[in-house]
Design a protein around this motif. Structure first.
Motif, PDB file in Angstrom:
ATOM      1  N   ILE A 203       0.871  -1.180   0.000  1.00 36.02           N
ATOM      2  CA  ILE A 203       0.000   0.000   0.000  1.00 36.02           C
ATOM      3  C   ILE A 203       0.907   1.230   0.000  1.00 36.02           C
ATOM      4  O   ILE A 203       1.847   1.312   0.793  1.00 36.02           O
ATOM      5  CB  ILE A 203      -0.857   0.065   1.290  1.00 36.02           C
ATOM      6  CG1 ILE A 203      -1.663  -1.212   1.503  1.00 36.02           C
ATOM      7  CG2 ILE A 203      -1.736   1.312   1.297  1.00 36.02           C
ATOM      8  CD1 ILE A 203      -2.889  -1.331   0.679  1.00 36.02           C
ATOM      9  N   GLY A 204       0.625   2.162  -0.896  1.00 37.54           N
ATOM     10  CA  GLY A 204       1.364   3.427  -0.918  1.00 37.54           C
ATOM     11  C   GLY A 204       0.398   4.577  -0.688  1.00 37.54           C
ATOM     12  O   GLY A 204      -0.628   4.665  -1.358  1.00 37.54           O
ATOM     13  N   ILE A 205       0.709   5.429   0.288  1.00 38.98           N
ATOM     14  CA  ILE A 205      -0.174   6.569   0.588  1.00 38.98           C
ATOM     15  C   ILE A 205       0.639   7.863   0.579  1.00 38.98           C
ATOM     16  O   ILE A 205       1.714   7.933   1.179  1.00 38.98           O
ATOM     17  CB  ILE A 205      -0.860   6.402   1.968  1.00 38.98           C
ATOM     18  CG1 ILE A 205      -1.754   5.158   1.968  1.00 38.98           C
ATOM     19  CG2 ILE A 205      -1.684   7.651   2.310  1.00 38.98           C
ATOM     20  CD1 ILE A 205      -2.411   4.867   3.310  1.00 38.98           C
ATOM     21  N   LYS A 206       0.112   8.850  -0.120  1.00 42.99           N
ATOM     22  CA  LYS A 206       0.739  10.181  -0.104  1.00 42.99           C
ATOM     23  C   LYS A 206      -0.189  11.124   0.661  1.00 42.99           C
ATOM     24  O   LYS A 206      -1.389  11.212   0.367  1.00 42.99           O
ATOM     25  CB  LYS A 206       0.927  10.655  -1.540  1.00 42.99           C
ATOM     26  CG  LYS A 206       0.958  12.159  -1.716  1.00 42.99           C
ATOM     27  CD  LYS A 206       2.339  12.757  -1.678  1.00 42.99           C
ATOM     28  CE  LYS A 206       2.273  14.239  -2.080  1.00 42.99           C
ATOM     29  NZ  LYS A 206       3.513  14.942  -1.902  1.00 42.99           N
ATOM     30  N   LEU A 207       0.377  11.804   1.657  1.00 40.52           N
ATOM     31  CA  LEU A 207      -0.393  12.773   2.439  1.00 40.52           C
ATOM     32  C   LEU A 207      -0.044  14.183   1.967  1.00 40.52           C
ATOM     33  O   LEU A 207       1.131  14.548   1.900  1.00 40.52           O
ATOM     34  CB  LEU A 207      -0.049  12.618   3.925  1.00 40.52           C
ATOM     35  CG  LEU A 207      -0.605  13.675   4.893  1.00 40.52           C
ATOM     36  CD1 LEU A 207      -2.135  13.662   4.928  1.00 40.52           C
ATOM     37  CD2 LEU A 207      -0.056  13.460   6.300  1.00 40.52           C
TER      38      LEU A 207
ATOM     39  N   GLU B  84      -1.605  18.507   2.066  1.00 36.51           N
ATOM     40  CA  GLU B  84      -2.313  19.380   3.006  1.00 36.51           C
ATOM     41  C   GLU B  84      -3.806  19.127   3.006  1.00 36.51           C
ATOM     42  O   GLU B  84      -4.490  19.398   3.975  1.00 36.51           O
ATOM     43  CB  GLU B  84      -2.064  20.847   2.632  1.00 36.51           C
ATOM     44  CG  GLU B  84      -0.654  21.292   2.874  1.00 36.51           C
ATOM     45  CD  GLU B  84      -0.242  22.394   1.930  1.00 36.51           C
ATOM     46  OE1 GLU B  84      -0.183  22.150   0.709  1.00 36.51           O
ATOM     47  OE2 GLU B  84       0.021  23.509   2.406  1.00 36.51           O
ATOM     48  N   THR B  85      -4.319  18.605   1.891  1.00 37.14           N
ATOM     49  CA  THR B  85      -5.771  18.489   1.771  1.00 37.14           C
ATOM     50  C   THR B  85      -6.302  17.074   1.569  1.00 37.14           C
ATOM     51  O   THR B  85      -7.483  16.831   1.741  1.00 37.14           O
ATOM     52  CB  THR B  85      -6.283  19.325   0.580  1.00 37.14           C
ATOM     53  OG1 THR B  85      -5.534  18.927  -0.583  1.00 37.14           O
ATOM     54  CG2 THR B  85      -6.099  20.806   0.825  1.00 37.14           C
ATOM     55  N   GLU B  86      -5.435  16.147   1.189  1.00 44.72           N
ATOM     56  CA  GLU B  86      -5.992  14.807   0.941  1.00 44.72           C
ATOM     57  C   GLU B  86      -4.988  13.680   1.129  1.00 44.72           C
ATOM     58  O   GLU B  86      -3.780  13.900   1.203  1.00 44.72           O
ATOM     59  CB  GLU B  86      -6.608  14.733  -0.463  1.00 44.72           C
ATOM     60  CG  GLU B  86      -5.628  14.797  -1.588  1.00 44.72           C
ATOM     61  CD  GLU B  86      -6.263  14.510  -2.956  1.00 44.72           C
ATOM     62  OE1 GLU B  86      -7.463  14.188  -3.040  1.00 44.72           O
ATOM     63  OE2 GLU B  86      -5.530  14.583  -3.948  1.00 44.72           O
ATOM     64  N   LEU B  87      -5.564  12.462   1.190  1.00 48.73           N
ATOM     65  CA  LEU B  87      -4.779  11.241   1.160  1.00 48.73           C
ATOM     66  C   LEU B  87      -4.992  10.613  -0.206  1.00 48.73           C
ATOM     67  O   LEU B  87      -6.125  10.478  -0.660  1.00 48.73           O
ATOM     68  CB  LEU B  87      -5.280  10.242   2.212  1.00 48.73           C
ATOM     69  CG  LEU B  87      -5.021  10.545   3.676  1.00 48.73           C
ATOM     70  CD1 LEU B  87      -5.694   9.463   4.529  1.00 48.73           C
ATOM     71  CD2 LEU B  87      -3.530  10.559   3.963  1.00 48.73           C
ATOM     72  N   GLN B  88      -3.892  10.253  -0.867  1.00 47.90           N
ATOM     73  CA  GLN B  88      -3.990   9.509  -2.121  1.00 47.90           C
ATOM     74  C   GLN B  88      -3.402   8.140  -1.830  1.00 47.90           C
ATOM     75  O   GLN B  88      -2.291   8.054  -1.319  1.00 47.90           O
ATOM     76  CB  GLN B  88      -3.170  10.204  -3.214  1.00 47.90           C
ATOM     77  CG  GLN B  88      -3.595  11.641  -3.460  1.00 47.90           C
ATOM     78  CD  GLN B  88      -2.497  12.467  -4.128  1.00 47.90           C
ATOM     79  OE1 GLN B  88      -1.440  11.973  -4.480  1.00 47.90           O
ATOM     80  NE2 GLN B  88      -2.763  13.755  -4.291  1.00 47.90           N
ATOM     81  N   GLY B  89      -4.171   7.098  -2.135  1.00 46.49           N
ATOM     82  CA  GLY B  89      -3.693   5.756  -1.802  1.00 46.49           C
ATOM     83  C   GLY B  89      -3.756   4.811  -2.987  1.00 46.49           C
ATOM     84  O   GLY B  89      -4.636   4.929  -3.840  1.00 46.49           O
ATOM     85  N   VAL B  90      -2.780   3.894  -3.058  1.00 51.31           N
ATOM     86  CA  VAL B  90      -2.823   2.835  -4.079  1.00 51.31           C
ATOM     87  C   VAL B  90      -2.443   1.507  -3.448  1.00 51.31           C
ATOM     88  O   VAL B  90      -1.742   1.469  -2.428  1.00 51.31           O
ATOM     89  CB  VAL B  90      -1.856   3.107  -5.265  1.00 51.31           C
ATOM     90  CG1 VAL B  90      -2.294   4.293  -6.088  1.00 51.31           C
ATOM     91  CG2 VAL B  90      -0.410   3.283  -4.791  1.00 51.31           C
TER      92      VAL B  90
ATOM     93  N   THR C  47       2.323   8.157  -5.146  1.00 54.16           N
ATOM     94  CA  THR C  47       1.857   6.978  -4.401  1.00 54.16           C
ATOM     95  C   THR C  47       2.663   5.723  -4.766  1.00 54.16           C
ATOM     96  O   THR C  47       2.896   4.866  -3.922  1.00 54.16           O
ATOM     97  CB  THR C  47       0.361   6.725  -4.647  1.00 54.16           C
ATOM     98  OG1 THR C  47       0.090   6.862  -6.045  1.00 54.16           O
ATOM     99  CG2 THR C  47      -0.494   7.714  -3.883  1.00 54.16           C
ATOM    100  N   ARG C  48       3.103   5.642  -6.020  1.00 50.57           N
ATOM    101  CA  ARG C  48       3.961   4.501  -6.388  1.00 50.57           C
ATOM    102  C   ARG C  48       5.281   4.576  -5.624  1.00 50.57           C
ATOM    103  O   ARG C  48       5.827   3.558  -5.198  1.00 50.57           O
ATOM    104  CB  ARG C  48       4.231   4.499  -7.889  1.00 50.57           C
ATOM    105  CG  ARG C  48       3.024   4.083  -8.710  1.00 50.57           C
ATOM    106  CD  ARG C  48       3.429   3.862 -10.153  1.00 50.57           C
ATOM    107  NE  ARG C  48       4.378   2.772 -10.277  1.00 50.57           N
ATOM    108  CZ  ARG C  48       5.100   2.526 -11.367  1.00 50.57           C
ATOM    109  NH1 ARG C  48       4.978   3.318 -12.411  1.00 50.57           N
ATOM    110  NH2 ARG C  48       5.927   1.514 -11.405  1.00 50.57           N
ATOM    111  N   GLY C  49       5.787   5.792  -5.444  1.00 48.85           N
ATOM    112  CA  GLY C  49       6.998   5.968  -4.640  1.00 48.85           C
ATOM    113  C   GLY C  49       6.756   5.521  -3.207  1.00 48.85           C
ATOM    114  O   GLY C  49       7.583   4.847  -2.595  1.00 48.85           O
ATOM    115  N   ALA C  50       5.569   5.875  -2.672  1.00 42.62           N
ATOM    116  CA  ALA C  50       5.231   5.475  -1.297  1.00 42.62           C
ATOM    117  C   ALA C  50       5.179   3.947  -1.185  1.00 42.62           C
ATOM    118  O   ALA C  50       5.656   3.367  -0.201  1.00 42.62           O
ATOM    119  CB  ALA C  50       3.898   6.093  -0.887  1.00 42.62           C
ATOM    120  N   ALA C  51       4.629   3.285  -2.209  1.00 42.76           N
ATOM    121  CA  ALA C  51       4.602   1.812  -2.203  1.00 42.76           C
ATOM    122  C   ALA C  51       6.034   1.267  -2.267  1.00 42.76           C
ATOM    123  O   ALA C  51       6.338   0.216  -1.698  1.00 42.76           O
ATOM    124  CB  ALA C  51       3.774   1.299  -3.380  1.00 42.76           C
ATOM    125  N   GLY C  52       6.918   2.006  -2.937  1.00 41.93           N
ATOM    126  CA  GLY C  52       8.331   1.611  -3.015  1.00 41.93           C
ATOM    127  C   GLY C  52       8.982   1.518  -1.636  1.00 41.93           C
ATOM    128  O   GLY C  52       9.901   0.728  -1.424  1.00 41.93           O
TER     129      GLY C  52
END
Ligand SMILES: [Zn+2]
Length: 411
Positions: free
Chosen positions: A82-86, A88-94, A367-372
């Protein structure tokens, strides 16, 4: 293999790492070629690859003519992240497979940045993605969280994020407790650089520098398969490289920073300063104006492009990376940055002529970076999660005591 690898466990881990990374770079490869590339004996390669096949990380490809044994490749669909980018306004998840290819994605707004609430939202988002994709939880290796700011990645603590308003927040532990999964957390540009090193533009390289432009300007540096963090985790703050003496005032309070010319806010501000007529223009309006040939917009973007070229040259002169990647939402301005950017870069970068690889930016890049961050454990064996649910339950993950009181500053 280094000579100082004295115990069998260390040398086994190093050999596995060598083999897995050769296969990652090559795609599909024969065992004999692996032995040539790694310097390991044929017997050692056979032994280690058999183990990795048994663990589900490698698989044998269909036979091709003339080959005695089937070539090997990574079994990307056996592990998920799971990759999540936080922001200021939202969470993006993959949810991705082992190659950080996106299988499912979701976004949700976060209107408050209280750590507890954000951690709950991250855990819920992760569990929803798992349910949505039909992936068994047992095959999800963890959650990677990427956010702007300085992060102690080893302990999973956000040391300082002025944009989110966090100061010493043990966010990995908070999410691990709620999601029941292991959690890695890192600076968003570091995560992007790592993702590009593992499966992107820097896949074949040992060292990668990635600069991102957009809301801010930052850089991530990957050296020998690991992120270079600096002493306190603050390496890569290239947005505040001075590119002009007595230059424009930056958000940080200093003058002449790269960010004061290149960030989206700075671009908008520079246009506003040219005429009151532009006072309601957003970054998208600046782009539309440039596309229609507006002189002021083109002049602002040309100046920003020159600043960006200087910043990239400074990065290259400092680190001499094998691959230099430029990414971020701001790459949409590139057609108007390009001439001045290339001119300044070539004028100021030392050594032989170098290329800038521009990332075709899309919503999944962060988000792909976060999954990395999760996936890296299969390729580097020295980056433990910031917090795992089991350790948290046993109370061992309590990081550093009193200084870690949750602290939150409203935006
Ligand atoms: Zn600054």
């Amino acid at each position: 293999m280094p000579r100082h690898a004295t115990n069998a466990g260390t040398s086994r881990a190093l050999n596995r790492r060598l083999i897995v990374n050769e296969i990652r770079r090559a795609g599909s490869i024969a065992r004999s070629e692996l032995a040539d590339l790694t310097g390991l004996s044929g017997a050692a390669v056979t032994f280690i690859t058999s183990e990795l096949i048994e663990e589900g990380l490698l698989r044998e490809d269909p036979e091709s003519a003339g080959q005695r044994r089937r070539p090997l490749s990574l079994n990307y669909s056996n592990h998920f992240a799971i990759g999540i980018k936080l922001t200021e306004t939202e969470l993006q998840g993959v949810l991705t497979d082992l190659s950080t290819t996106v299988i499912a994605g979701q976004r949700r707004a976060v209107d408050a940045h209280q750590p507890e609430q954000v951690a709950t939202a991250c855990a819920e988002l992760a569990l929803e993605l798992i349910a949505q994709s039909g992936t068994p939880v047992s095959r999800v290796s963890g959650i990677g969280l990427a956010l702007p700011g300085i992060v102690d990645a080893r302990q999973g603590i956000v040391t300082e994020s002025s944009r989110i308003g966090w100061h010493y927040v043990p966010v990995a532990r908070l999410i691990a407790e709620k999601a029941g999964l292991r959690v890695w957390v890192d600076n968003d540009v570091n995560a992007f650089a790592l993702g590009e090193h593992l499966f992107g533009l820097g896949r074949q390289a040992q060292s990668v520098a990635a600069m991102t432009i957009g809301r801010g300007v930052g850089a991530g540096l990957v050296v020998n398969g690991g992120i270079f963090r600096g002493h306190r985790g603050g390496a890569g703050e290239v947005g505040h490289i001075p590119i002009a003496i007595d230059g424009r005032l930056c958000e940080c309070g200093r003058h002449g920073c790269l960010e004061a010319y290149v960030s989206e806010q700075s671009i908008v501000k520079q246009l506003h300063e040219r005429s009151d007529d532009y006072r309601k223009c957003s970054a998208d309006d600046v782009l539309a104006l440039a596309q229609s040939g507006n002189f002021d917009a083109l002049a602002v973007l040309d100046r920003a492009g020159g600043g960006l070229g200087r910043g990239l040259a400074a990065l290259v002169n400092m680190f001499d990376p094998e691959v230099l990647v430029l990414g971020g939402e701001g790459v949409r301005f590139l057609p108007y940055f390009k001439k001045a950017m290339t001119g300044e870069f070539e004028r100021l970068a030392f050594g032989e002529k170098r290329r800038i690889d521009v990332h075709e930016w899309n919503d999944d890049a962060w988000t792909r970076g976060a999954a990395g961050l999760v996936v890296q454990q299969f390729f580097n064996f020295d980056v433990p999660p910031g917090a795992s649910p089991i350790r948290a339950a046993e109370g061992e993950a309590e990081p550093v005591g009193e200084t870690l009181e949750l602290s939150y500053r409203p935006l």
